[in-house]
Design an enzyme around this catalytic site. Structure first.
Site, PDB file in Angstrom:
ATOM      1  N   ASN A   9       0.870  -1.185   0.000  1.00  0.00           N
ATOM      2  CA  ASN A   9       0.000   0.000   0.000  1.00  0.00           C
ATOM      3  C   ASN A   9       0.904   1.231   0.000  1.00  0.00           C
ATOM      4  OD1 ASN A   9      -1.821   2.036   0.492  1.00  0.00           O
ATOM      5  ND2 ASN A   9      -2.322   1.391   2.585  1.00  0.00           N
ATOM      6  N   TRP A  10       0.979   1.882  -1.143  1.00  0.00           N
ATOM      7  CA  TRP A  10       1.907   3.017  -1.269  1.00  0.00           C
ATOM      8  C   TRP A  10       1.334   4.304  -0.672  1.00  0.00           C
ATOM      9  CZ3 TRP A  10       4.119   2.576  -7.007  1.00  0.00           C
ATOM     10  CH2 TRP A  10       4.747   1.335  -7.151  1.00  0.00           C
ATOM     11  N   LYS A  11       0.076   4.267  -0.288  1.00  0.00           N
ATOM     12  CA  LYS A  11      -0.578   5.444   0.314  1.00  0.00           C
ATOM     13  C   LYS A  11      -0.369   6.675  -0.585  1.00  0.00           C
ATOM     14  CE  LYS A  11       0.118   3.302   4.764  1.00  0.00           C
ATOM     15  NZ  LYS A  11       0.057   3.413   6.197  1.00  0.00           N
ATOM     16  N   HIS A  64      -9.617   0.891   4.960  1.00  0.00           N
ATOM     17  CA  HIS A  64      -8.332   1.091   5.638  1.00  0.00           C
ATOM     18  C   HIS A  64      -8.538   2.048   6.812  1.00  0.00           C
ATOM     19  CE1 HIS A  64      -4.195   2.236   6.416  1.00  0.00           C
ATOM     20  NE2 HIS A  64      -3.828   1.155   5.747  1.00  0.00           N
ATOM     21  N   GLU A  92      -6.897   4.423   7.860  1.00  0.00           N
ATOM     22  CA  GLU A  92      -6.658   5.848   7.542  1.00  0.00           C
ATOM     23  C   GLU A  92      -7.857   6.457   6.825  1.00  0.00           C
ATOM     24  OE1 GLU A  92      -2.870   5.291   5.612  1.00  0.00           O
ATOM     25  OE2 GLU A  92      -1.986   4.738   7.539  1.00  0.00           O
ATOM     26  N   GLU A 114      -5.488  -5.403  10.623  1.00  0.00           N
ATOM     27  CA  GLU A 114      -4.470  -4.388  10.846  1.00  0.00           C
ATOM     28  C   GLU A 114      -4.756  -3.664  12.160  1.00  0.00           C
ATOM     29  OE1 GLU A 114      -2.515  -3.083   6.986  1.00  0.00           O
ATOM     30  OE2 GLU A 114      -4.323  -1.877   7.144  1.00  0.00           O
ATOM     31  N   GLY A 148       2.289   1.909  10.816  1.00  0.00           N
ATOM     32  CA  GLY A 148       3.219   3.022  10.662  1.00  0.00           C
ATOM     33  C   GLY A 148       3.903   3.431  11.959  1.00  0.00           C
ATOM     34  N   SER A 200       3.324  -2.522  10.396  1.00  0.00           N
ATOM     35  CA  SER A 200       4.779  -2.494  10.563  1.00  0.00           C
ATOM     36  C   SER A 200       5.445  -3.838  10.237  1.00  0.00           C
ATOM     37  CB  SER A 200       5.149  -2.039  11.977  1.00  0.00           C
ATOM     38  OG  SER A 200       4.656  -0.728  12.216  1.00  0.00           O
ATOM     39  N   GLY A 208       2.717  -1.286   4.365  1.00  0.00           N
ATOM     40  CA  GLY A 208       2.742   0.139   4.052  1.00  0.00           C
ATOM     41  C   GLY A 208       4.170   0.601   3.818  1.00  0.00           C
ATOM     42  N   GLY A 209       4.778   1.170   4.840  1.00  0.00           N
ATOM     43  CA  GLY A 209       6.099   1.792   4.730  1.00  0.00           C
ATOM     44  C   GLY A 209       7.137   0.943   4.001  1.00  0.00           C
TER      45      GLY A 209
HETATM   46  C1  PEP Z   1      -0.867  -0.126   6.108  1.00  0.00           C
HETATM   47  O1  PEP Z   1      -0.913   1.027   5.770  1.00  0.00           O
HETATM   48  O2  PEP Z   1      -1.776  -0.883   5.766  1.00  0.00           O
HETATM   49  C2  PEP Z   1       0.259  -0.580   6.917  1.00  0.00           C
HETATM   50  C3  PEP Z   1       0.210  -1.763   7.446  1.00  0.00           C
HETATM   51  O3  PEP Z   1       1.301   0.306   7.076  1.00  0.00           O
HETATM   52  P1  PEP Z   1       2.732  -0.032   7.752  1.00  0.00           P
HETATM   53  O4  PEP Z   1       3.239  -1.298   7.133  1.00  0.00           O
HETATM   54  O5  PEP Z   1       3.591   1.152   7.401  1.00  0.00           O
HETATM   55  O6  PEP Z   1       2.502  -0.175   9.216  1.00  0.00           O
END
Ligand code: PEP
Length: 252
Positions: A11-13, A97, A99, A169, A175, A214, A235-236
């Site tokens: 997920n590049w957000k 999600h 966010e 999640e 994050g 994470s 994500g990251g």
């Molecule tokens: C996400 O945005 O779905 C996520 C899990 O982010 P991260 O891996 O950065 O925690």
């Protein structure tokens, strides 16, 4: 028991310009092992979907979108429909999600409308659910997960149940660098599978439940080794091939 092929999705957000997105997609395409076990999907921002689709053409890497609106078309300024996402080459669409829930007001009801519309367009939703830190501390994790899953699935019929991915999640792990322990994650994943059985019956065994929060090359293998963890939503670490590729490899 059906074999569940792990799904590792990035997920590049709200990251990456067009040239950056092309480079990242190309690096991932070139870096994945051909005979790998995991299915891989990339979810760039809307602006880069077509460019990433072109980079992935002819490969078995999948394109994903980060959200969708439920209407097919019309006067909905700023919105993108599932049909448009199918048109640009998406296979998966993330819905719900945390966010989106936090910053854009998504609720279980609107998430359910999105999920239904995504399936109707022939795409596969990745339904995100998970508790906040306060909810975990108040011992409400399982209630929250039940409410979000039941609310998000809405009136989904068992026949469509397998064309669906769930991402557990925990919000406190997204994050933040904090990760659920493999035991914490497996406990919730196992609970989610039992709920899927309750809501959808037999197709529950084939539904993949990703973990997100994470995920890194250091914790991916142990998380993915849990019996009810069928992939990761990343994500990251998905923004850096040197981190994302080892996570894909950790799935076998
Ligand atoms: C996400 O945005 O779905 C996520 C899990 O982010 P991260 O891996 O950065 O925690």
């Amino acid at each position: 028991m059906p074999e569940r092929r792990p799904l590792i999705a990035g997920n590049w957000k709200m990251h990456k310009t067009l040239p950056e997105a092309r480079t990242l997609a190309r690096d991932i395409r070139q870096g994945v092992a051909p005979g790998r076990r995991a299915e891989v999907a990339l979810a760039p921002p809307y602006t880069a979907l077509a460019a990433v689709a072109a980079e992935l053409a002819g490969s078995d890497l999948r394109l994903a979108a980060q959200d969708a609106f439920w209407e097919k078309q019309g006067a909905y300024t700023g919105a993108i429909s599932p049909a448009m996402l199918a048109d640009v080459g998406c296979r998966y669409v993330i819905v719900g999600h945390s966010e989106r829930r936090r910053h854009f007001g998504d609720t279980d009801e609107t998430v359910s409308r999105k999920l239904t519309a995504v399936i109707a367009a022939g795409l596969i939703p990745i339904l995100c659910i998970g508790e906040t830190q306060a909810e975990r501390e108040a011992d409400q994790t399982l209630q929250v997960v039940r409410r979000q899953l039941e609310g998000g699935l809405g009136t989904l019929k068992p026949a469509t149940g397998a064309a669906l991915v769930i991402a557990y999640e925990p919000v406190w792990a997204i994050g933040t660098g904090l990760t659920a322990t493999p035991e914490q994650a497996q406990t919730v994943h196992h609970f989610i599978r039992s709920l899927l059985r309750e809501f959808l019956g037999a197709p529950a065994e084939a539904i993949r439940i990703q973990y997100g929060g994470s995920v890194t090359p250091d914790n991916a293998a142990i998380l993915l080794a849990q019996p009810d963890i069928d992939g990761a939503l990343v994500g990251g670490a998905s923004l850096k091939p040197e981190l994302f590729l080892p996570i894909i490899a950790a799935a076998g």
